[in-house]
Design an enzyme around this catalytic site. Structure first.
Site, PDB file in Angstrom:
ATOM      1  N   ASP A  12     -44.848  51.662  72.396  1.00  0.00           N
ATOM      2  CA  ASP A  12     -44.309  50.969  71.223  1.00  0.00           C
ATOM      3  C   ASP A  12     -45.009  49.633  71.367  1.00  0.00           C
ATOM      4  OD1 ASP A  12     -42.090  49.974  69.552  1.00  0.00           O
ATOM      5  OD2 ASP A  12     -41.520  48.928  71.606  1.00  0.00           O
ATOM      6  N   ASP A  14     -43.817  46.064  69.780  1.00  0.00           N
ATOM      7  CA  ASP A  14     -42.742  44.817  69.955  1.00  0.00           C
ATOM      8  C   ASP A  14     -42.027  45.155  71.218  1.00  0.00           C
ATOM      9  OD1 ASP A  14     -43.989  43.655  67.834  1.00  0.00           O
ATOM     10  OD2 ASP A  14     -42.576  44.755  66.518  1.00  0.00           O
ATOM     11  N   GLY A  49     -36.821  47.737  67.401  1.00  0.00           N
ATOM     12  CA  GLY A  49     -37.254  49.007  66.892  1.00  0.00           C
ATOM     13  C   GLY A  49     -36.956  49.675  65.630  1.00  0.00           C
ATOM     14  N   VAL A  50     -36.140  48.586  64.934  1.00  0.00           N
ATOM     15  CA  VAL A  50     -35.533  48.995  63.574  1.00  0.00           C
ATOM     16  C   VAL A  50     -36.227  48.359  62.548  1.00  0.00           C
ATOM     17  CG1 VAL A  50     -33.303  48.812  62.146  1.00  0.00           C
ATOM     18  CG2 VAL A  50     -33.253  49.279  64.788  1.00  0.00           C
ATOM     19  N   ASP A 171     -38.792  50.038  74.482  1.00  0.00           N
ATOM     20  CA  ASP A 171     -37.773  49.014  74.914  1.00  0.00           C
ATOM     21  C   ASP A 171     -36.425  49.016  74.046  1.00  0.00           C
ATOM     22  OD1 ASP A 171     -38.993  48.045  72.430  1.00  0.00           O
ATOM     23  OD2 ASP A 171     -37.997  46.142  72.594  1.00  0.00           O
TER      24      ASP A 171
HETATM   25  P1  B16 Z   1     -41.919  44.255  60.648  1.00  0.00           P
HETATM   26  P2  B16 Z   1     -41.393  48.291  67.253  1.00  0.00           P
HETATM   27  C1  B16 Z   1     -40.191  46.841  65.299  1.00  0.00           C
HETATM   28  O1  B16 Z   1     -41.535  47.207  66.356  1.00  0.00           O
HETATM   29  C2  B16 Z   1     -39.375  45.788  65.980  1.00  0.00           C
HETATM   30  O2  B16 Z   1     -38.942  46.090  67.256  1.00  0.00           O
HETATM   31  C3  B16 Z   1     -38.423  45.457  65.001  1.00  0.00           C
HETATM   32  O3  B16 Z   1     -37.641  44.154  65.724  1.00  0.00           O
HETATM   33  C4  B16 Z   1     -38.857  45.165  63.523  1.00  0.00           C
HETATM   34  O4  B16 Z   1     -37.878  44.819  62.697  1.00  0.00           O
HETATM   35  C5  B16 Z   1     -39.647  46.225  63.067  1.00  0.00           C
HETATM   36  O5  B16 Z   1     -40.934  46.552  64.222  1.00  0.00           O
HETATM   37  C6  B16 Z   1     -40.387  45.943  61.727  1.00  0.00           C
HETATM   38  O6  B16 Z   1     -41.300  44.940  61.953  1.00  0.00           O
HETATM   39  O7  B16 Z   1     -40.897  43.230  60.069  1.00  0.00           O
HETATM   40  O8  B16 Z   1     -43.060  43.562  61.429  1.00  0.00           O
HETATM   41  O9  B16 Z   1     -42.354  45.320  59.916  1.00  0.00           O
HETATM   42  O10 B16 Z   1     -40.898  47.891  68.463  1.00  0.00           O
HETATM   43  O11 B16 Z   1     -41.368  49.495  66.762  1.00  0.00           O
HETATM   44  O12 B16 Z   1     -43.007  48.090  67.726  1.00  0.00           O
HETATM   45 MG    MG Z   2     -40.152  47.773  70.558  1.00  0.00          MG
END
Ligand code: B16
Ligand code: MG
Length: 230
Positions: A12, A14, A49-50, A171
């Site tokens: 992952d 973020d 992750g959302v 995470d």
């Molecule tokens: P974006 P991951 C996710 O990344 C983030 O954890 C989440 O907080 C965010 O809303 C999502 O990416 C979308 O991100 O706005 O940049 O498209 O944790 O899956 O790496």
């Molecule tokens: Mg993440």
């Protein structure tokens, strides 16, 4: 019975490779403040992750906006995020990332990123680690984001590795659910309360040893008969 061998690590982005989770939190908080919506640290944690769209829906908590308003708020949030991203450098890599990637490469393991973020390539570029991954799947790659298994299954397909030979680092609850649904072993990165459901929990990638991951995959229980024939 044949023993499965670890073949790939799927990360992952973020909250695992860098703390953009904090940037997402701060930029959603700013939009929520601007619009007069309630926002809190615990709601921010639930958004890890959302996808961007699903995050906005969670913040709206049932309020209905027009499609144009939804699009505009997502765009504004992303503008704030990209402004903050301009300050990111390789110093923002979380501890343990580079040594683990080096160990993986030296051991012949394949590596991928599976991130729900549509900004994943830009973030990896800011961190200077994009060329270190064989495959990058992001928020543009699949229709159904985490907690669906699609992003992880696509990463395994592109790596040409069976899901059962992959270990995922996550995470967030949404990612852990998705990776397990993909049939993969999961290392949860963070406090146990946030990553329960993972097969192994670490506070940081600096505490990960490849031998532990190899054992995790080798010790997998075969699926129960009813799962195999479902
Ligand atoms: P974006 P991951 C996710 O990344 C983030 O954890 C989440 O907080 C965010 O809303 C999502 O990416 C979308 O991100 O706005 O940049 O498209 O944790 O899956 O790496
Ligand atoms: Mg993440």
């Amino acid at each position: 019975m044949t023993t499965m061998t670890l073949q790939a690590l799927i990360f992952d982005l973020d909250g695992v490779l860098t703390d953009t989770a904090e940037l997402h939190y701060r930029t959603w908080q700013r939009v929520a403040e601007e619009e007069g919506f309630a926002f809190s640290r615990s709601l921010g944690d639930q958004l890890r992750g959302v996808s961007r769209r699903a995050s906005l829906e969670a913040i709206l908590a049932g309020r209905v906006l027009s499609e144009a308003q939804m699009t505009a708020l997502q765009a504004r949030k992303n503008d704030h995020f990209l402004t903050m991203l301009n300050h990111m450098t390789p110093a923002d890599l979380l501890p343990g990332v580079l040594p683990l990637l080096d160990d993986a490469r030296a051991s012949g393991l394949r590596t991928a990123v599976a991130s729900a973020s549509q900004n994943a390539h830009a973030v990896l570029d800011r961190l200077g680690i994009r060329p270190r991954f064989d495959v990058i799947c992001d928020g543009h790659s699949v229709l159904h984001s985490k907690p669906a298994p699609d992003l992880f299954l696509l990463a395994a397909t592109r790596l040409n590795v069976p899901p059962s030979a992959c270990v995922v680092f996550e995470d967030a609850a949404a990612g852990i659910v998705g990776a397990r649904a993909a049939g993969m072993m999961v290392v949860g990165v963070g406090p146990p309360s946030r990553v329960d459901g993972a097969n192994l929990v670490v506070s940081s990638l600096a505490n990960v040893r490849l031998a532990d991951l190899q054992r995790l995959v080798a010790d997998r229980q075969p699926p129960a008969a009813e799962e195999m024939y479902a």
